[in-house]
Write a protein that holds these residues in place. Structure first.
Motif, PDB file in Angstrom:
ATOM      1  N   ALA A   1      38.961  51.979  27.813  1.00  0.00           N
ATOM      2  CA  ALA A   1      38.674  50.993  28.870  1.00  0.00           C
ATOM      3  C   ALA A   1      38.875  49.619  28.247  1.00  0.00           C
ATOM      4  O   ALA A   1      38.010  48.750  28.323  1.00  0.00           O
TER       5      ALA A   1
ATOM      6  N   ALA B   1      37.015  38.574  32.221  1.00  0.00           N
ATOM      7  CA  ALA B   1      36.909  37.948  33.543  1.00  0.00           C
ATOM      8  C   ALA B   1      35.497  37.463  33.845  1.00  0.00           C
ATOM      9  O   ALA B   1      35.310  36.373  34.395  1.00  0.00           O
TER      10      ALA B   1
ATOM     11  N   GLY C   1      33.695  47.611  26.856  1.00  0.00           N
ATOM     12  CA  GLY C   1      32.538  47.521  27.762  1.00  0.00           C
ATOM     13  C   GLY C   1      32.659  46.371  28.736  1.00  0.00           C
ATOM     14  O   GLY C   1      31.687  45.687  29.023  1.00  0.00           O
TER      15      GLY C   1
ATOM     16  N   ASN D   1      38.321  35.845  43.292  1.00  0.00           N
ATOM     17  CA  ASN D   1      39.368  35.432  44.238  1.00  0.00           C
ATOM     18  C   ASN D   1      39.229  36.143  45.585  1.00  0.00           C
ATOM     19  O   ASN D   1      40.103  36.031  46.440  1.00  0.00           O
TER      20      ASN D   1
ATOM     21  N   THR E   1      35.673  31.223  40.079  1.00  0.00           N
ATOM     22  CA  THR E   1      35.071  32.172  41.021  1.00  0.00           C
ATOM     23  C   THR E   1      35.944  33.414  41.173  1.00  0.00           C
ATOM     24  O   THR E   1      37.093  33.440  40.752  1.00  0.00           O
TER      25      THR E   1
ATOM     26  N   MET F   1      34.129  42.640  47.243  1.00  0.00           N
ATOM     27  CA  MET F   1      34.042  42.837  45.797  1.00  0.00           C
ATOM     28  C   MET F   1      32.883  43.725  45.360  1.00  0.00           C
ATOM     29  O   MET F   1      32.384  43.593  44.252  1.00  0.00           O
TER      30      MET F   1
HETATM   31  C1  FAD Z   1      40.249  35.670  34.190  1.00  0.00           C
HETATM   32  C2  FAD Z   1      40.254  36.842  35.105  1.00  0.00           C
HETATM   33  C3  FAD Z   1      39.816  36.704  36.404  1.00  0.00           C
HETATM   34  C4  FAD Z   1      39.799  37.806  37.259  1.00  0.00           C
HETATM   35  N1  FAD Z   1      39.366  37.633  38.529  1.00  0.00           N
HETATM   36  C5  FAD Z   1      39.335  38.678  39.361  1.00  0.00           C
HETATM   37  C6  FAD Z   1      38.875  38.515  40.698  1.00  0.00           C
HETATM   38  O1  FAD Z   1      38.531  37.427  41.102  1.00  0.00           O
HETATM   39  N2  FAD Z   1      38.844  39.604  41.511  1.00  0.00           N
HETATM   40  C7  FAD Z   1      39.254  40.837  41.070  1.00  0.00           C
HETATM   41  O2  FAD Z   1      39.209  41.806  41.832  1.00  0.00           O
HETATM   42  N3  FAD Z   1      39.704  41.007  39.803  1.00  0.00           N
HETATM   43  C8  FAD Z   1      39.756  39.962  38.954  1.00  0.00           C
HETATM   44  N4  FAD Z   1      40.210  40.136  37.680  1.00  0.00           N
HETATM   45  C9  FAD Z   1      40.687  41.467  37.304  1.00  0.00           C
HETATM   46  C10 FAD Z   1      39.630  42.499  36.892  1.00  0.00           C
HETATM   47  O3  FAD Z   1      38.437  42.461  37.571  1.00  0.00           O
HETATM   48  C11 FAD Z   1      39.438  42.518  35.455  1.00  0.00           C
HETATM   49  O4  FAD Z   1      40.612  42.623  34.749  1.00  0.00           O
HETATM   50  C12 FAD Z   1      38.443  43.596  35.042  1.00  0.00           C
HETATM   51  O5  FAD Z   1      37.527  42.873  34.342  1.00  0.00           O
HETATM   52  C13 FAD Z   1      38.984  44.752  34.251  1.00  0.00           C
HETATM   53  O6  FAD Z   1      37.915  45.280  33.501  1.00  0.00           O
HETATM   54  P1  FAD Z   1      38.150  45.992  32.129  1.00  0.00           P
HETATM   55  O7  FAD Z   1      36.831  46.379  31.657  1.00  0.00           O
HETATM   56  O8  FAD Z   1      39.161  47.045  32.316  1.00  0.00           O
HETATM   57  O9  FAD Z   1      38.830  44.920  31.200  1.00  0.00           O
HETATM   58  P2  FAD Z   1      38.205  43.691  30.418  1.00  0.00           P
HETATM   59  O10 FAD Z   1      37.355  42.898  31.310  1.00  0.00           O
HETATM   60  O11 FAD Z   1      39.355  43.016  29.768  1.00  0.00           O
HETATM   61  O12 FAD Z   1      37.268  44.371  29.344  1.00  0.00           O
HETATM   62  C14 FAD Z   1      37.768  45.152  28.310  1.00  0.00           C
HETATM   63  C15 FAD Z   1      36.803  45.040  27.173  1.00  0.00           C
HETATM   64  O13 FAD Z   1      37.242  45.908  26.158  1.00  0.00           O
HETATM   65  C16 FAD Z   1      36.947  45.331  24.921  1.00  0.00           C
HETATM   66  N5  FAD Z   1      37.845  45.918  23.947  1.00  0.00           N
HETATM   67  C17 FAD Z   1      39.198  45.975  23.999  1.00  0.00           C
HETATM   68  N6  FAD Z   1      39.672  46.619  22.937  1.00  0.00           N
HETATM   69  C18 FAD Z   1      38.600  46.993  22.209  1.00  0.00           C
HETATM   70  C19 FAD Z   1      38.451  47.697  20.974  1.00  0.00           C
HETATM   71  N7  FAD Z   1      39.497  48.145  20.304  1.00  0.00           N
HETATM   72  N8  FAD Z   1      37.196  47.903  20.498  1.00  0.00           N
HETATM   73  C20 FAD Z   1      36.099  47.451  21.186  1.00  0.00           C
HETATM   74  N9  FAD Z   1      36.195  46.779  22.356  1.00  0.00           N
HETATM   75  C21 FAD Z   1      37.435  46.556  22.850  1.00  0.00           C
HETATM   76  C22 FAD Z   1      37.141  43.845  25.113  1.00  0.00           C
HETATM   77  O14 FAD Z   1      36.328  43.121  24.224  1.00  0.00           O
HETATM   78  C23 FAD Z   1      36.724  43.657  26.556  1.00  0.00           C
HETATM   79  O15 FAD Z   1      35.420  43.155  26.685  1.00  0.00           O
HETATM   80  C24 FAD Z   1      40.247  39.059  36.803  1.00  0.00           C
HETATM   81  C25 FAD Z   1      40.689  39.191  35.489  1.00  0.00           C
HETATM   82  C26 FAD Z   1      40.699  38.100  34.646  1.00  0.00           C
HETATM   83  C27 FAD Z   1      41.167  38.269  33.236  1.00  0.00           C
END
Ligand code: FAD
Length: 474
Positions: free
Chosen positions: A168, A51, A17, A62, A60, A68
């Motif tokens: 996800a 993130a 999530g 980037n 912040t 965004m």
């Molecule tokens: C530190 C950081 C800064 C970033 N800054 C930017 C930015 O400035 N601009 C930009 O465009 N992008 C940025 N990104 C990239 C991008 O926006 C993120 O990677 C984005 O949050 C991806 O979302 P996600 O939900 O796929 O992954 P995540 O945010 O990693 O969320 C995945 C979630 O899945 C959960 N999860 C995983 N496995 C399981 C499981 N087996 N059971 C239950 N829950 C689980 C985790 O707890 C986590 O909360 C950044 C990424 C990071 C890490």
């Protein structure tokens, strides 16, 4: 939900999530029809992930607010939300950036609030149609698929079933992912390292102690912000293979979309040649090189998916460090800090690769490095070590239950070049035999191998909208 909770049937089960899982839920709630969506997420809040759980104002985005938006149909969505948020007193420190709201670089924690508000609004819309999204708190440790649907097992043995499942799960940060070597040993880097975002842990360090950072990308920039905030004033040495730092993100004017006009460009070499020409043209007109570079971004998924594995390897080998430092640019305030630390002589950046990490002795951690162009490793010691080498994209090397189980059950296979997992262009996962699964999907960072750039806010927002439409059509 407790272990006694009976098996719960959903239309769609989303594992994770963070931004991806939450934006998929938002899009599903907005579409006509009635559906029950469960998001399994181990964190206490949806919409944040790694993130956007940041609590430090200096961590912040980037890109500025104008870049965004989470709404692919409304690029001003974040700017509008942020204007209201600031007007309501939500971010009083915003005035230090001295720019219009569209050009502000918001703290990532505030961006998380924006995502959560969009979810709350979508829930209200969905409720009118009988659709809902529930947060099941826990970690999914196993997933099975059969003719009746997708079945999840959580750590506390809760079982959930649904017609479709979506991975996800985001990125597995290298800093949190102990690397297992073929000899069965786990490396000591992560065991010895401080989390790059843990300001609290950094407060425990000697403010004058030497800090060693491995990796020189945006995570390193965040680590500098954390150290500064924690009151650290000692020397910092950054080591990465090429010693390249992220450029600062400026706000350049638009530039003609030269790749849209020339579909003949396919290989990394052709791309670099064309881009160099465009940058020279821009320079000769007194225009920032960031203008032509920024037009390339939208074409990366197409170029990457058309490329052969050989071309992709060439890109990774020769161009990736350059792409990372020029494309993944630093927000201006963080870049100012970096400049100041270099100017004060406190920050030194070295082109050197890590060879080994020793045990901590007498309050010092000792590492062995090989400088670029040198044969012999040298040893360096410091009070603290920060691993900012980024992300583990190879799921075979991720030491978490769900990726292991999915691989062991043959429900997934590694993506191109072992980056993430394999899927069709619409996100339907390929099993170990290469069959498209009609029940299990993925979005965001797990699709790195398919698109190369599959993590940024705009990538995730677009994928979420397309996947929601596909799931609803099914
Ligand atoms: C530190 C950081 C800064 C970033 N800054 C930017 C930015 O400035 N601009 C930009 O465009 N992008 C940025 N990104 C990239 C991008 O926006 C993120 O990677 C984005 O949050 C991806 O979302 P996600 O939900 O796929 O992954 P995540 O945010 O990693 O969320 C995945 C979630 O899945 C959960 N999860 C995983 N496995 C399981 C499981 N087996 N059971 C239950 N829950 C689980 C985790 O707890 C986590 O909360 C950044 C990424 C990071 C890490």
């Amino acid at each position: 939900m407790t272990p006694d909770t009976p098996q719960s049937d959903a239309d769609i089960l989303i594992v994770g999530g963070g931004l991806s899982g939450t934006m998929l839920a938002v899009q599903l709630l907005r579409l006509p029809g009635q559906r029950r969506v469960l998001i399994v997420e181990s964190r206490s809040e949806l919409g944040r992930g790694e993130a956007y759980s940041a609590t430090e104002l200096g961590h912040t985005l980037n890109g500025n607010a104008a870049r965004m938006s989470v709404d692919p149909d409304d690029p001003d969505d974040l700017t509008c939300w942020l204007s209201d948020f600031i007007a309501a007193g939500g971010w009083p420190e915003s005035d230090v950036q001295h720019v219009p709201v569209a050009e502000l670089f918001p703290p990532r924690g505030i961006f998380g609030l924006y995502v959560q508000q969009r979810l709350a609004e979508a829930r209200a819309v969905g409720a009118h149609q009988g659709s809902s999204v529930e947060h099941v708190r826990g970690e999914v440790i196993d997933l099975q698929s059969d003719a009746s649907g997708i079945h999840l097992t959580l750590t506390d043995k809760t079982q959930l079933s649904g017609r479709f499942g979506v991975l996800a799960t985001g990125m597995f940060a290298a800093a949190r992912t102990p690397q297992r070597h073929p000899d069965g040993k786990t490396d000591t880097l992560n065991a010895a390292a401080v989390d790059p975002w843990d300001v609290e842990a950094m407060r425990q360090l000697d403010p004058q102690g030497r800090v060693l950072i491995i990796g020189s990308g945006l995570t390193m920039v965040d680590a500098l912000v954390s150290l500064e905030q924690a009151g650290h004033r000692g020397p910092i040495d950054v080591f990465s293979r090429h010693g390249l730092l992220p450029h600062v993100r400026r706000q350049p004017p638009g530039w003609p979309d030269f790749l849209a006009a020339d579909h003949g460009i396919r290989s990394p070499r052709q791309l670099v040649r064309a881009l160099r020409e465009q940058c020279e043209q821009a320079n000769s007109q007194g225009i920032d090189w960031q203008s032509p570079l920024d037009t390339v971004r939208a074409h990366i998924p197409r170029l990457w998916s058309q490329a052969t594995d050989r071309q992709r390897r060439q890109f990774i080998r020769h161009l990736r460090p350059w792409w990372e430092s020029h494309h993944h640019r630093s927000p201006p305030l963080s870049a100012q800090l970096l400049d100041r630390l270099q100017h004060e002589g406190r920050l030194n950046v070295h082109a050197a690769s890590l060879q080994a990490v020793g045990n901590r002795e007498a309050g010092q951690v000792r590492i062995s490095l090989r400088y670029r162009g040198e044969n012999q490793p040298i040893e360096v010691s410091g009070e603290a070590l920060i691993n900012s080498t980024g992300i583990q994209y190879d799921w075979r090397r991720v030491d978490r239950a769900l990726p292991k189980q999915l691989l062991a059950r043959g429900l997934i296979q590694p993506g191109p070049l072992a980056l993430g997992i394999a899927a069709d262009p619409g996100g339907a996962v390929l099993d170990a035999k290469g069959q498209v699964c009609d029940r299990l999907f993925a979005l965001g960072p797990p699709l790195r191998g398919l698109w190369w750039e599959s993590t940024a806010v705009t990538d995730v927002a677009l994928q979420a909208k397309a996947l929601a439409a596909r799931l609803v059509a099914l």
